[in-house]
Design a protein around this motif. Structure first.
Motif, PDB file in Angstrom:
ATOM      1  N   LEU A  88       0.838  -1.361   0.076  1.00  0.00           N
ATOM      2  CA  LEU A  88       0.013  -0.121   0.049  1.00  0.00           C
ATOM      3  C   LEU A  88       0.878   1.323  -0.153  1.00  0.00           C
ATOM      4  N   ARG A  89       2.018   1.207   0.481  1.00  0.00           N
ATOM      5  CA  ARG A  89       2.955   2.163   0.400  1.00  0.00           C
ATOM      6  C   ARG A  89       3.195   2.685  -1.051  1.00  0.00           C
ATOM      7  N   ASP A  90       3.022   1.956  -1.833  1.00  0.00           N
ATOM      8  CA  ASP A  90       3.344   2.354  -3.137  1.00  0.00           C
ATOM      9  C   ASP A  90       2.398   3.487  -3.880  1.00  0.00           C
ATOM     10  N   VAL A  91       1.001   3.272  -3.029  1.00  0.00           N
ATOM     11  CA  VAL A  91       0.026   4.353  -3.397  1.00  0.00           C
ATOM     12  C   VAL A  91       0.149   5.802  -2.676  1.00  0.00           C
ATOM     13  N   LYS A  92       0.776   6.813  -3.368  1.00  0.00           N
ATOM     14  CA  LYS A  92       0.880   8.222  -2.625  1.00  0.00           C
ATOM     15  C   LYS A  92      -0.598   8.781  -2.196  1.00  0.00           C
ATOM     16  N   GLY A  93      -0.645   9.141  -1.017  1.00  0.00           N
ATOM     17  CA  GLY A  93      -1.795   9.876  -0.811  1.00  0.00           C
ATOM     18  C   GLY A  93      -3.054   9.011  -0.560  1.00  0.00           C
ATOM     19  N   GLN A  94      -4.182   9.479  -0.941  1.00  0.00           N
ATOM     20  CA  GLN A  94      -5.577   8.685  -0.936  1.00  0.00           C
ATOM     21  C   GLN A  94      -5.768   7.974   0.323  1.00  0.00           C
ATOM     22  N   ALA A  95      -5.638   8.846   1.594  1.00  0.00           N
ATOM     23  CA  ALA A  95      -5.831   8.226   2.712  1.00  0.00           C
ATOM     24  C   ALA A  95      -7.213   7.645   2.765  1.00  0.00           C
ATOM     25  N   LYS A  96      -8.137   8.375   2.510  1.00  0.00           N
ATOM     26  CA  LYS A  96      -9.633   7.905   2.585  1.00  0.00           C
ATOM     27  C   LYS A  96      -9.929   6.767   1.713  1.00  0.00           C
ATOM     28  N   ALA A  97      -9.292   6.556   0.666  1.00  0.00           N
ATOM     29  CA  ALA A  97      -9.467   5.137  -0.196  1.00  0.00           C
ATOM     30  C   ALA A  97      -8.802   4.233   0.496  1.00  0.00           C
ATOM     31  N   LYS A  98      -7.855   4.414   0.965  1.00  0.00           N
ATOM     32  CA  LYS A  98      -6.798   3.258   1.687  1.00  0.00           C
ATOM     33  C   LYS A  98      -7.645   2.789   2.973  1.00  0.00           C
ATOM     34  N   ARG A  99      -8.392   3.710   3.723  1.00  0.00           N
ATOM     35  CA  ARG A  99      -9.046   3.297   4.922  1.00  0.00           C
ATOM     36  C   ARG A  99     -10.458   2.711   4.249  1.00  0.00           C
ATOM     37  N   ALA A 100     -11.146   2.893   3.284  1.00  0.00           N
ATOM     38  CA  ALA A 100     -12.187   2.075   2.604  1.00  0.00           C
ATOM     39  C   ALA A 100     -11.605   0.777   2.093  1.00  0.00           C
ATOM     40  N   LEU A 101     -10.509   0.632   1.885  1.00  0.00           N
ATOM     41  CA  LEU A 101      -9.652  -0.593   1.234  1.00  0.00           C
ATOM     42  C   LEU A 101      -9.298  -1.471   2.775  1.00  0.00           C
ATOM     43  N   GLU A 102      -9.277  -0.940   3.770  1.00  0.00           N
ATOM     44  CA  GLU A 102      -9.215  -1.657   4.997  1.00  0.00           C
ATOM     45  C   GLU A 102     -10.262  -2.203   5.673  1.00  0.00           C
ATOM     46  N   ILE A 103     -11.370  -1.253   5.479  1.00  0.00           N
ATOM     47  CA  ILE A 103     -12.769  -1.765   5.823  1.00  0.00           C
ATOM     48  C   ILE A 103     -13.192  -2.886   5.230  1.00  0.00           C
ATOM     49  N   ALA A 104     -13.197  -2.688   3.919  1.00  0.00           N
ATOM     50  CA  ALA A 104     -13.617  -3.551   2.887  1.00  0.00           C
ATOM     51  C   ALA A 104     -12.876  -5.137   3.243  1.00  0.00           C
ATOM     52  N   ALA A 105     -11.635  -5.070   3.506  1.00  0.00           N
ATOM     53  CA  ALA A 105     -10.890  -6.160   3.538  1.00  0.00           C
ATOM     54  C   ALA A 105     -11.476  -6.797   4.854  1.00  0.00           C
ATOM     55  N   ALA A 106     -11.535  -5.964   5.902  1.00  0.00           N
ATOM     56  CA  ALA A 106     -12.130  -6.563   7.438  1.00  0.00           C
ATOM     57  C   ALA A 106     -13.430  -7.133   7.325  1.00  0.00           C
ATOM     58  N   GLY A 107     -14.302  -6.546   6.893  1.00  0.00           N
ATOM     59  CA  GLY A 107     -15.625  -6.826   6.935  1.00  0.00           C
ATOM     60  C   GLY A 107     -16.203  -7.659   5.675  1.00  0.00           C
ATOM     61  N   TYR A 108     -15.290  -7.763   4.669  1.00  0.00           N
ATOM     62  CA  TYR A 108     -15.877  -8.396   3.385  1.00  0.00           C
ATOM     63  C   TYR A 108     -16.849  -7.361   2.711  1.00  0.00           C
ATOM     64  N   HIS A 109     -16.755  -6.498   2.531  1.00  0.00           N
ATOM     65  CA  HIS A 109     -17.663  -5.410   2.256  1.00  0.00           C
ATOM     66  C   HIS A 109     -17.585  -4.903   0.859  1.00  0.00           C
ATOM     67  N   HIS A 110     -18.363  -4.765   0.027  1.00  0.00           N
ATOM     68  CA  HIS A 110     -18.304  -4.340  -1.402  1.00  0.00           C
ATOM     69  C   HIS A 110     -17.790  -2.786  -1.548  1.00  0.00           C
TER      70      HIS A 110
END
Length: 495
Positions: free
Chosen positions: A189-211
């Protein structure tokens, strides 16, 4: 003389037993193949004839009848070559009939008598295991079949080796499964600069298996983010790995060891309905099933055909896809994490601070209208991914590595497993109300949001599930107001 050889035909993911009956009787030389064979099975006549001749075995100059029983079930695939060849040899007395007892056979023949791998070896092994039979396969397929615990899979490289084993001249050793596939290089994930909210959404999606649906201009990093999601997911258990491997094997995909890493499928937007959902005369798994227990990434989301997108609604809710045909209706597993990416408009620059949008309001409306409201309503998370300027990219701080985020995801998954035995995205009805307990202030906030945003009952439940996941990532037993407020921010973009 009559010989019988046990084999199987793939029917969806299941190996259905087929008895290959070969009768060689006096009369004018002829060959009849019956039992609803498809074109590949019908062509086995020429492959078997040439293979027997070139391997030094006799081909009967008599009346030959080959029956694939049960006759009402359609048979397809080239894996009937080997059982037909062994049946012909047994009917001529070259191979002892008793050697075929307790044996199941499948394999494609080359004209020189070599054996070629066949699809669905894992599924064939499960069928043989259920019947308590030893499985004789081409060598490469036997390694794949050996992934199933308890099955005895014998691998032969040539027809001559198979015959020598049956005659007791040179016994074949049971195949051993190949070493597990090494994990691919982790995309960080460090390869993606910025985009803090998108990364947070990715984390939530992975944790709860959310689309997750990402909306952003070209070059904003949507694809980079999506390709890093599988590395946030926990590894598959052996049971889940065997289930995923079974699907890939039935689809004819090369399998080298159990697939322990969650699959990542990214079909092009020109994929057909059958390619995405599954299909064929005898239906085979589509991309939604190949992504089972993993991630299905649909880039350029509105460019997919409307029929294919609407067909996603059932598997998104039920975790399975049913493909109906005149002769059969088959159900395939399809519990995947959907990640979709799209531009904000046809030209891609609507809302961009530097590049003007050339689309008319009606063009933007038509573009967004390619995705139906019911399908949009099935996304738990919708996040904007803005394009960063070169200066912003240069100044963007380095984010958390994948390993750190994954630890939080795994900890949240463990909480879910201990509490309810499943990811939060699978909570329904009374179970959701039981585990998604709100504080009084959170309850008031959710009621106000429901009225102001005119949320559907499905959206209401999805917000609760996302809030429950955010609380799990924070280690909280109860959903607090901050958790619910964050969950609502991923719903507003549906507007």
């Amino acid at each position: 003389m009559l010989a019988q050889v046990r084999s199987y035909t793939l029917f969806g993911l299941d190996a259905v037993p087929v008895t290959v009956e070969v009768d060689v009787s006096p009369g004018l030389p002829s060959y009849a193949l019956v039992g609803l064979p498809d074109k590949a099975v019908e062509e086995s006549r020429e492959r078997v004839r040439a293979a027997l001749k070139n391997a030094g075995f006799p081909y009967p100059q008599a009346r030959v009848v080959v029956n694939l029983a049960p006759a009402e079930l359609r048979k397809e695939g080239s894996h009937f070559d080997l059982p037909i060849a062994l049946g012909l040899l047994a009917a001529q007395g070259v191979v002892p009939l008793e050697a075929l007892a307790g044996l199941a056979v499948a394999g494609e023949l080359g004209l020189d008598g070599t054996l070629r791998p066949v699809p669905g070896a894992v599924n064939l092994a499960l069928g043989a295991l259920a019947e308590g039979k030893t499985l004789l396969l081409p060598k490469e397929s036997a390694k794949e079949a050996a992934l199933v615990e308890g099955v005895v899979a014998l691998g032969a490289e040539t027809l001559a080796q198979a015959v020598a084993h049956l005659k007791g001249e040179e016994a074949l050793s049971p195949a051993a499964p190949e070493d597990p596939v090494e994990a691919l290089e982790v995309l960080d994930l460090r390869d993606v600069k910025g985009q803090a909210k998108a990364k947070r959404a990715l984390e939530i999606a992975a944790a709860g298996y959310h689309h997750l649906l990402m909306v952003g201009s070209p070059g904003s990093g949507k694809t980079m983010l999506a390709r890093r999601l599988p590395f946030l997911l926990p590894p598959l258990s052996r049971e889940a790995a065997l289930e995923v491997t079974r699907i890939h094997s039935a689809a004819g995909k090369p399998v080298k060891g159990l697939l322990r890493t969650p699959p990542f499928r990214a079909p092009h937007h020109t994929v057909s309905y059958a390619g995405l959902i599954g299909g064929g005369a005898i239906p085979k798994p589509g991309e939604v099933s190949l992504a089972h227990r993993g991630v299905l990434f649909l880039d350029e989301f509105p460019e997919f055909s409307r029929d294919a997108l609407e067909a996603l609604r059932q598997p998104l809710e039920d975790g399975v896809v049913t493909v109906a045909r005149a002769r059969a209706s088959l159900t395939f597993p399809a519990r995947f994490l959907l990640v979709a990416a799209m531009n904000p408009c046809p030209c891609g620059w609507y809302g961009d601070p530097e590049r003007p949008c050339s689309c008319t309001p009606s063009a933007r409306q038509r573009y967004a209208g390619r995705i139906s409201g019911p399908l949009l309503d099935r996304f738990d998370l919708v996040v904007e991914v803005p394009r960063l300027t070169p200066l912003e990219l240069a100044r963007a701080p380095e984010g958390e590595p994948t390993a750190v985020v994954r630890e939080r995801v795994l900890a949240a998954r463990e909480r879910m497993q201990a509490r309810q035995g499943k990811p939060n995205s699978e909570l329904l009805g009374r179970e959701l109300r039981q585990h998604a307990k709100l504080s009084p202030s959170s309850e008031a906030l959710l009621q106000a949001a429901t009225q102001r945003l005119a949320l559907s009952a499905r959206s209401y439940d999805r917000i609760l599930r996302v809030a429950r996941t955010i609380a799990d990532l924070a280690g909280s037993e109860r959903i607090e107001e901050a958790h619910l407020a964050e969950a609502l921010t991923y719903r507003r973009s549906l507007g």
